[in-house]
Design a protein around this motif. Structure first.
Motif, PDB file in Angstrom:
ATOM      1  N   SER A   8       0.831  -1.207   0.000  1.00  0.00           N
ATOM      2  CA  SER A   8       0.000   0.000   0.000  1.00  0.00           C
ATOM      3  C   SER A   8       0.868   1.261   0.000  1.00  0.00           C
ATOM      4  CB  SER A   8      -0.921  -0.014   1.214  1.00  0.00           C
ATOM      5  OG  SER A   8      -1.711   1.164   1.254  1.00  0.00           O
ATOM      6  N   LEU A   9       1.942   1.241   0.779  1.00  0.00           N
ATOM      7  CA  LEU A   9       2.847   2.398   0.818  1.00  0.00           C
ATOM      8  C   LEU A   9       3.589   2.580  -0.511  1.00  0.00           C
ATOM      9  CD1 LEU A   9       4.416   2.030   4.394  1.00  0.00           C
ATOM     10  CD2 LEU A   9       2.803   3.777   3.624  1.00  0.00           C
ATOM     11  N   GLU A  10       3.979   1.475  -1.126  1.00  0.00           N
ATOM     12  CA  GLU A  10       4.729   1.533  -2.380  1.00  0.00           C
ATOM     13  C   GLU A  10       3.880   2.052  -3.546  1.00  0.00           C
ATOM     14  OE1 GLU A  10       7.892   1.178  -2.914  1.00  0.00           O
ATOM     15  OE2 GLU A  10       8.395   0.583  -0.867  1.00  0.00           O
ATOM     16  N   LEU A  11       2.587   2.016  -3.409  1.00  0.00           N
ATOM     17  CA  LEU A  11       1.719   2.542  -4.478  1.00  0.00           C
ATOM     18  C   LEU A  11       1.900   4.049  -4.646  1.00  0.00           C
ATOM     19  CD1 LEU A  11      -1.649   0.616  -3.942  1.00  0.00           C
ATOM     20  CD2 LEU A  11      -0.037   0.397  -5.851  1.00  0.00           C
ATOM     21  N   ARG A  12       2.108   4.760  -3.534  1.00  0.00           N
ATOM     22  CA  ARG A  12       2.362   6.208  -3.575  1.00  0.00           C
ATOM     23  C   ARG A  12       1.318   6.959  -4.407  1.00  0.00           C
ATOM     24  NH1 ARG A  12       8.905   5.553  -4.661  1.00  0.00           N
ATOM     25  NH2 ARG A  12       9.301   4.327  -2.782  1.00  0.00           N
ATOM     26  N   ASN A  13       0.101   6.781  -4.000  1.00  0.00           N
ATOM     27  CA  ASN A  13      -1.039   7.465  -4.634  1.00  0.00           C
ATOM     28  C   ASN A  13      -1.282   7.040  -6.084  1.00  0.00           C
ATOM     29  OD1 ASN A  13      -1.581   9.042  -2.298  1.00  0.00           O
ATOM     30  ND2 ASN A  13       0.047  10.477  -2.893  1.00  0.00           N
ATOM     31  N   ARG A  14      -0.730   5.897  -6.472  1.00  0.00           N
ATOM     32  CA  ARG A  14      -1.004   5.366  -7.809  1.00  0.00           C
ATOM     33  C   ARG A  14      -1.997   4.218  -7.701  1.00  0.00           C
ATOM     34  NH1 ARG A  14       4.887   3.620  -9.591  1.00  0.00           N
ATOM     35  NH2 ARG A  14       4.797   2.906  -7.407  1.00  0.00           N
ATOM     36  N   THR A  15      -2.636   3.921  -8.781  1.00  0.00           N
ATOM     37  CA  THR A  15      -3.485   2.735  -8.817  1.00  0.00           C
ATOM     38  C   THR A  15      -2.617   1.538  -9.182  1.00  0.00           C
ATOM     39  OG1 THR A  15      -4.015   3.011 -11.168  1.00  0.00           O
ATOM     40  CG2 THR A  15      -5.446   4.133  -9.570  1.00  0.00           C
ATOM     41  N   PRO A  16      -3.000   0.318  -8.824  1.00  0.00           N
ATOM     42  CA  PRO A  16      -2.201  -0.860  -9.172  1.00  0.00           C
ATOM     43  C   PRO A  16      -1.924  -0.967 -10.679  1.00  0.00           C
ATOM     44  CG  PRO A  16      -3.837  -1.450  -7.552  1.00  0.00           C
ATOM     45  CD  PRO A  16      -4.141  -0.031  -7.962  1.00  0.00           C
ATOM     46  N   GLU A  17      -2.872  -0.511 -11.490  1.00  0.00           N
ATOM     47  CA  GLU A  17      -2.698  -0.591 -12.951  1.00  0.00           C
ATOM     48  C   GLU A  17      -1.581   0.311 -13.469  1.00  0.00           C
ATOM     49  OE1 GLU A  17      -5.482  -0.072 -11.366  1.00  0.00           O
ATOM     50  OE2 GLU A  17      -6.965  -1.593 -11.962  1.00  0.00           O
ATOM     51  N   GLU A  18      -1.153   1.283 -12.661  1.00  0.00           N
ATOM     52  CA  GLU A  18      -0.109   2.226 -13.083  1.00  0.00           C
ATOM     53  C   GLU A  18       1.294   1.790 -12.662  1.00  0.00           C
ATOM     54  OE1 GLU A  18      -2.280   6.547 -12.939  1.00  0.00           O
ATOM     55  OE2 GLU A  18      -1.888   5.573 -11.004  1.00  0.00           O
ATOM     56  N   VAL A  19       1.389   0.679 -11.939  1.00  0.00           N
ATOM     57  CA  VAL A  19       2.680   0.248 -11.391  1.00  0.00           C
ATOM     58  C   VAL A  19       3.349  -0.763 -12.325  1.00  0.00           C
ATOM     59  CG1 VAL A  19       3.834  -0.850  -9.437  1.00  0.00           C
ATOM     60  CG2 VAL A  19       1.849   0.634  -9.056  1.00  0.00           C
ATOM     61  N   ALA A  20       4.594  -0.437 -12.733  1.00  0.00           N
ATOM     62  CA  ALA A  20       5.365  -1.346 -13.582  1.00  0.00           C
ATOM     63  C   ALA A  20       6.464  -2.059 -12.793  1.00  0.00           C
ATOM     64  CB  ALA A  20       5.992  -0.581 -14.746  1.00  0.00           C
ATOM     65  N   GLU A  21       6.920  -1.451 -11.701  1.00  0.00           N
ATOM     66  CA  GLU A  21       7.945  -2.047 -10.854  1.00  0.00           C
ATOM     67  C   GLU A  21       7.510  -1.975  -9.395  1.00  0.00           C
ATOM     68  OE1 GLU A  21      11.819  -0.469 -11.422  1.00  0.00           O
ATOM     69  OE2 GLU A  21      11.834  -0.794 -13.582  1.00  0.00           O
ATOM     70  N   LEU A  22       7.731  -3.060  -8.658  1.00  0.00           N
ATOM     71  CA  LEU A  22       7.331  -3.087  -7.261  1.00  0.00           C
ATOM     72  C   LEU A  22       8.378  -3.848  -6.446  1.00  0.00           C
ATOM     73  CD1 LEU A  22       5.118  -2.415  -5.164  1.00  0.00           C
ATOM     74  CD2 LEU A  22       4.079  -4.630  -5.698  1.00  0.00           C
ATOM     75  N   VAL A  23       8.898  -3.178  -5.414  1.00  0.00           N
ATOM     76  CA  VAL A  23       9.913  -3.782  -4.536  1.00  0.00           C
ATOM     77  C   VAL A  23       9.392  -3.759  -3.103  1.00  0.00           C
ATOM     78  CG1 VAL A  23      12.270  -3.628  -3.656  1.00  0.00           C
ATOM     79  CG2 VAL A  23      11.787  -3.024  -6.039  1.00  0.00           C
ATOM     80  N   VAL A  24       9.244  -4.936  -2.509  1.00  0.00           N
ATOM     81  CA  VAL A  24       8.747  -5.036  -1.125  1.00  0.00           C
ATOM     82  C   VAL A  24       9.704  -5.890  -0.287  1.00  0.00           C
ATOM     83  CG1 VAL A  24       6.341  -4.632  -1.729  1.00  0.00           C
ATOM     84  CG2 VAL A  24       7.244  -6.966  -1.783  1.00  0.00           C
ATOM     85  N   ASP A  25      10.977  -5.816  -0.567  1.00  0.00           N
ATOM     86  CA  ASP A  25      11.985  -6.606   0.139  1.00  0.00           C
ATOM     87  C   ASP A  25      11.937  -6.369   1.649  1.00  0.00           C
ATOM     88  OD1 ASP A  25      14.531  -6.007  -2.434  1.00  0.00           O
ATOM     89  OD2 ASP A  25      12.765  -7.298  -2.436  1.00  0.00           O
ATOM     90  N   ASN A  26      12.192  -7.464   2.393  1.00  0.00           N
ATOM     91  CA  ASN A  26      12.388  -7.407   3.855  1.00  0.00           C
ATOM     92  C   ASN A  26      11.144  -7.029   4.666  1.00  0.00           C
ATOM     93  OD1 ASN A  26      15.246  -7.988   3.567  1.00  0.00           O
ATOM     94  ND2 ASN A  26      15.472  -5.873   2.883  1.00  0.00           N
ATOM     95  N   CYS A  27       9.974  -7.076   4.038  1.00  0.00           N
ATOM     96  CA  CYS A  27       8.753  -6.950   4.837  1.00  0.00           C
ATOM     97  C   CYS A  27       8.364  -8.362   5.293  1.00  0.00           C
ATOM     98  CB  CYS A  27       7.639  -6.272   4.033  1.00  0.00           C
ATOM     99  SG  CYS A  27       7.091  -7.190   2.596  1.00  0.00           S
ATOM    100  N   ARG A  28       7.191  -8.545   5.880  1.00  0.00           N
ATOM    101  CA  ARG A  28       6.813  -9.845   6.436  1.00  0.00           C
ATOM    102  C   ARG A  28       5.482 -10.341   5.926  1.00  0.00           C
ATOM    103  NH1 ARG A  28      10.424 -13.060   7.566  1.00  0.00           N
ATOM    104  NH2 ARG A  28      11.722 -11.589   6.461  1.00  0.00           N
ATOM    105  N   SER A  29       5.487 -11.581   5.458  1.00  0.00           N
ATOM    106  CA  SER A  29       4.230 -12.261   5.138  1.00  0.00           C
ATOM    107  C   SER A  29       3.755 -12.972   6.404  1.00  0.00           C
ATOM    108  CB  SER A  29       4.448 -13.272   4.018  1.00  0.00           C
ATOM    109  OG  SER A  29       3.344 -14.115   3.872  1.00  0.00           O
ATOM    110  N   SER A  30       2.524 -12.691   6.796  1.00  0.00           N
ATOM    111  CA  SER A  30       2.027 -13.222   8.069  1.00  0.00           C
ATOM    112  C   SER A  30       1.826 -14.734   8.055  1.00  0.00           C
ATOM    113  CB  SER A  30       0.710 -12.532   8.447  1.00  0.00           C
ATOM    114  OG  SER A  30      -0.265 -12.723   7.428  1.00  0.00           O
ATOM    115  N   ASP A  31       1.506 -15.298   6.864  1.00  0.00           N
ATOM    116  CA  ASP A  31       1.244 -16.735   6.804  1.00  0.00           C
ATOM    117  C   ASP A  31       2.104 -17.456   5.761  1.00  0.00           C
ATOM    118  OD1 ASP A  31       0.136 -15.707   4.553  1.00  0.00           O
ATOM    119  OD2 ASP A  31      -1.885 -16.498   4.860  1.00  0.00           O
ATOM    120  N   GLY A  32       3.157 -16.795   5.286  1.00  0.00           N
ATOM    121  CA  GLY A  32       4.033 -17.437   4.310  1.00  0.00           C
ATOM    122  C   GLY A  32       3.510 -17.385   2.892  1.00  0.00           C
TER     123      GLY A  32
END
Length: 249
Positions: A8-32
């Protein structure tokens, strides 16, 4: 930080359709599982989920334009066929540092027809006998395995290639720094030559001055000799006149 919040933070006021690159390294998946990523990211071409605690790719959304996927340092052990279904146009896949042990697990990637580079470094599978030959045989579409081709030629660095292109553009725009250095070197050589030339000219001027002084001294000596000669002549004439007066007396 949880994966959903990070996306959500990486979107930076963009819609998902506008995103070509996404980096979410080192965050946590709650259930794997993959969380917060949906089919709405249909324009996504590069996705990095390094060290986020993934154990499964079962909830991977459909990403038809995805070409590069970074999944290193997770705990994925299988079910790679999901990638063939959800990300059919992958060309680069990094699974290094995961729990992949068997060749049968990698065999599930055969349907990724555009896959050119696969990284399994630091996975247990790499300890198998004839590991590289076996993977290249299973996945003939793959050119680079763990950064090297079958002849052990290193894969090109895409970032370095981009830098080279930038450098080429700069060369086309104007003279390079090397060109300036050559000018500086030429300038310094010219300066040395100029200094030598001036020193040589100075020495020559001094020699000319010395010659001029010598000529002046010779002229002075000649004039003095002439004066002495005239004096001696006058003295001689005076003596002659004195003798004539004595005879007359």
């Amino acid at each position: 930080m949880e994966m959903k919040k990070r996306i959500s933070l990486e979107l930076r006021n963009r819609t998902p359709e506008e995103v070509a690159e996404l980096v979410v390294d080192n965050c946590r998946s709650s259930d794997g599982e993959v969380e917060g990523l949906t089919d709405d990211f249909k324009e996504l071409e590069f996705l990095s989920m390094v060290n986020v605690g993934l154990t499964s790719l079962a909830k991977m959304p459909s990403l038809p334009k995805l070409r590069k996927l970074e999944l290193s340092d997770n705990s994925i052990s299988g079910a790679l066929e999901t990638l063939s279904e959800k990300c059919p146009n992958l060309t680069y896949l990094n699974l290094s540092g995961n729990k992949i042990k068997e060749l049968s697990t990698v065999e599930a990637l055969q349907n990724l027809k555009n896959l050119k580079s696969l990284d399994l470094f630091n996975c247990e599978i790499t300890t198998l006998e004839e590991y590289r030959d076996s993977v290249f045989q299973l996945l003939p579409q793959v050119t680079y395995l763990d950064g090297f081709d079958q002849e052990d030629n290193e894969a090109p660095d895409s970032e370095a290639d981009d830098d080279d292109e930038d450098d080429d553009g700069e060369e086309g725009a104007g003279p390079t720094g090397d060109y300036d250095d050559e000018d500086d070197e030429d300038g310094s050589e010219t300066g040395e030559v100029g200094l030598s030339y001036l020193m040589k000219e100075g020495i020559q001027d001094e020699e000319d001055d010395d010659d001029y002084v010598e000529e002046e001294e010779e002229e002075v000596e000649e004039e003095e000799a002439g004066v002495r000669g005239e004096k001696r002549k006058r003295d001689h004439d005076d003596e002659g006149e004195d003798d004539e007066e004595d005879e007359d007396d």
